[in-house]
Design an enzyme around this catalytic site. Sequence first.
Site, short mmCIF file in Angstrom:
data_model
loop_
_atom_site.label_atom_id
_atom_site.label_comp_id
_atom_site.label_asym_id
_atom_site.label_seq_id
_atom_site.Cartn_x
_atom_site.Cartn_y
_atom_site.Cartn_z
N CYS A 162 99.20 70.21 45.98
CA CYS A 162 99.51 68.97 46.71
C CYS A 162 99.52 69.28 48.20
CB CYS A 162 100.90 68.46 46.33
SG CYS A 162 101.01 67.91 44.63
N GLN B 283 88.67 61.97 33.12
CA GLN B 283 89.48 61.67 34.31
C GLN B 283 90.92 62.14 34.10
OE1 GLN B 283 88.72 60.47 37.23
NE2 GLN B 283 86.72 59.48 37.01
N CYS C 221 84.17 60.53 43.97
CA CYS C 221 85.42 61.28 44.17
C CYS C 221 85.40 62.01 45.50
CB CYS C 221 85.69 62.22 43.02
SG CYS C 221 84.35 63.36 42.73
N1 SAH Z 1 81.64 59.23 34.31
C1 SAH Z 1 82.36 60.29 33.64
C2 SAH Z 1 82.20 61.66 34.29
C3 SAH Z 1 82.27 61.74 35.78
S1 SAH Z 1 82.52 63.35 36.45
C4 SAH Z 1 83.82 59.93 33.55
O1 SAH Z 1 84.32 59.14 34.32
O2 SAH Z 1 84.49 60.47 32.67
C5 SAH Z 1 80.94 63.89 36.83
C6 SAH Z 1 80.14 64.34 35.63
O3 SAH Z 1 78.85 64.73 36.09
C7 SAH Z 1 80.70 65.55 34.88
O4 SAH Z 1 80.78 65.24 33.51
C8 SAH Z 1 79.66 66.66 35.14
O5 SAH Z 1 79.52 67.54 34.05
C9 SAH Z 1 78.41 65.87 35.35
N2 SAH Z 1 77.34 66.46 36.16
C10 SAH Z 1 77.43 67.34 37.18
N3 SAH Z 1 76.23 67.53 37.75
C11 SAH Z 1 75.35 66.76 37.08
C12 SAH Z 1 73.94 66.51 37.20
N4 SAH Z 1 73.22 67.11 38.13
N5 SAH Z 1 73.37 65.63 36.35
C13 SAH Z 1 74.10 65.01 35.39
N6 SAH Z 1 75.43 65.21 35.23
C14 SAH Z 1 76.05 66.07 36.06
#
Ligand code: SAH
Length: 571
Positions: A81, A283, A436
């Site tokens: 934090c 998340q 994010c």
């Molecule tokens: N929309 C989902 C995950 C978001 S986090 C949710 O809300 O639960 C971002 C995701 O992108 C992760 O699962 C990660 O593994 C994936 N990721 C990272 N780089 C990537 C890429 N180049 N192409 C596709 N997915 C990717």
Amino acid sequence: MLKKDDQVTIEIEDIGTDGAGIGKADGYTLFVKDAVIGDIIKAKVIKAKKTYGYARLMEIITPSKDRVEPVCPVARQCGGCQIQQMSYSAQLKYKQKLVRDNLARIGGITDCEVLPVIGMENPFNYRNKAQYPVGRNKDGKVVIGFYAGRTHSIVDYTQCAIGAPENAQILEKIRTFINENNISVYDEQSHKGLIRHILIRTGKHTGQIMVCLIINGKTLPHADKLADCLKDISGMSSIMININKERTNVILGSECSVIWGNSYIEDSICGIMFRISPLSFFQVNPVQTEKLYCKALEYAELTGNETVWDLYCGIGTISLLMATKARKVYGVEIVPQAIEDAKNNALRNSLNNAEFFVGKAEEVVPRIYDEDMKKAENEPVDSKESSGLSDSASFESVMRINPDVVVVDPPRKGCDETLLDTIVKMNPKRIVYVSCDSATLARDLKYLAANGYEIDRVQPVDQFAHTVHIETVILLSRTAPDAVIKVNLDMSELDVTSAESKATYKEIQEYVQNKYGLHVTNLYIAQVKQEFGIIERKNYNVGAGKSRVPQVTPEKREAIIDALKYFQMIV
Ligand code: SAH
């Protein structure tokens, strides 16, 4: 200019992107960790550069009105934090400004309103996932806790104020297990020792708990004893190990095995049940996630007919939520286990209108786009046509390259430009960007704004109270709906009805092939049929403006018109 060890009294006037307070001493800028805007403090310079320096907070002379006593006793040491000393309402204002500043500074975007951050009702104990490093201190005692800010020295503390309350009990049991069984713990310097990290995940709605020990080895000695001491904890449903033998800061390795219980836990978001494996992203703040996803869904404006891409889909959380309101959803994700979870989750929720692809979004989407584009131009209709049914393969191809909505939810590094370029070519009506990291978001929005999209909404949602992180959901809309041709076929228009019953797509193709030696696709036939009102689509404008979807050539159009006349579908 100040030098190391100088002491100064300054007022904190601003705050940096890492949460440090910023103040000036005789025009020289100092960054002071743990200081809050409005504080008057005594600070000691720890590092002096030419134009700025870093200082340690030594004494608060007059506290800011936004300063609060941190709930956590190790808030200053711990790197988790950064802003617990700021009141929660001030944190939310800071995050709104952070997004606004990044959009302006990096994206050059100044003409859109950044909405007030949707905050948390209870900004403590919100995380459903924590990863605790394990090590030994100078006295040889096992330490479990958190890395101190910007270092890898471990703060021994198991009662994290933002983690799940039951974690402390679990961690203490594991500490006892390590001590009683003389299990070695990992030492970063020598790359020796077994236990590196402890991952704990909890399902907010189901109460299920997963414990996963990340080890620098193949097996965990006395694994049965570990299971014995943890399995009676209420909610325990999965005890696993993950193997990571690399010299790396990446916490998890790619291999997992079960010691006790399931290889996953379950939790629900907006009424949809998800299965989550240790390697899958989920998340971390379940309460705020529902607010975030509801916004994403609202921005997508789905009515039931839409084709949606969900890129970076993880275990299919956003995909399946969209699938409840859309015709079809395509998800893309790089982690194979997450896609396994996504497919399972679709089945278990009886959502059969979602399809998932494994791979990098920036590779998968352009590849599918190129393939589908070729199909739409060249592919002959398959045998189903001759029985009067539509060709669903090329039908889906057309839909896929013409989605109504594209959702992206990338990791902090944002989207690859190759991917953004393909999204622009696909020309969706709306793009919903879940971010994010507002810095990479700003960079990507700049690209989309320069390529035909305007920013309609910027809604930050706080998922990470007391840290500098902020999630934002953005709605972008296509600025020039008429500049491109939108092909929006659906099954009903390919149905066998009235005039259409007179000849199938295949028969028309054969006629044109035999008489003119030309190959025409069902897309072209559909374009001409639509021109003559045999099929009707409101978004299916033939010949207007710049085409990104293949358009029938004049020669092929004449040949198809002849076929339609031959089959008495037009006069
Ligand atoms: N929309 C989902 C995950 C978001 S986090 C949710 O809300 O639960 C971002 C995701 O992108 C992760 O699962 C990660 O593994 C994936 N990721 C990272 N780089 C990537 C890429 N180049 N192409 C596709 N997915 C990717």
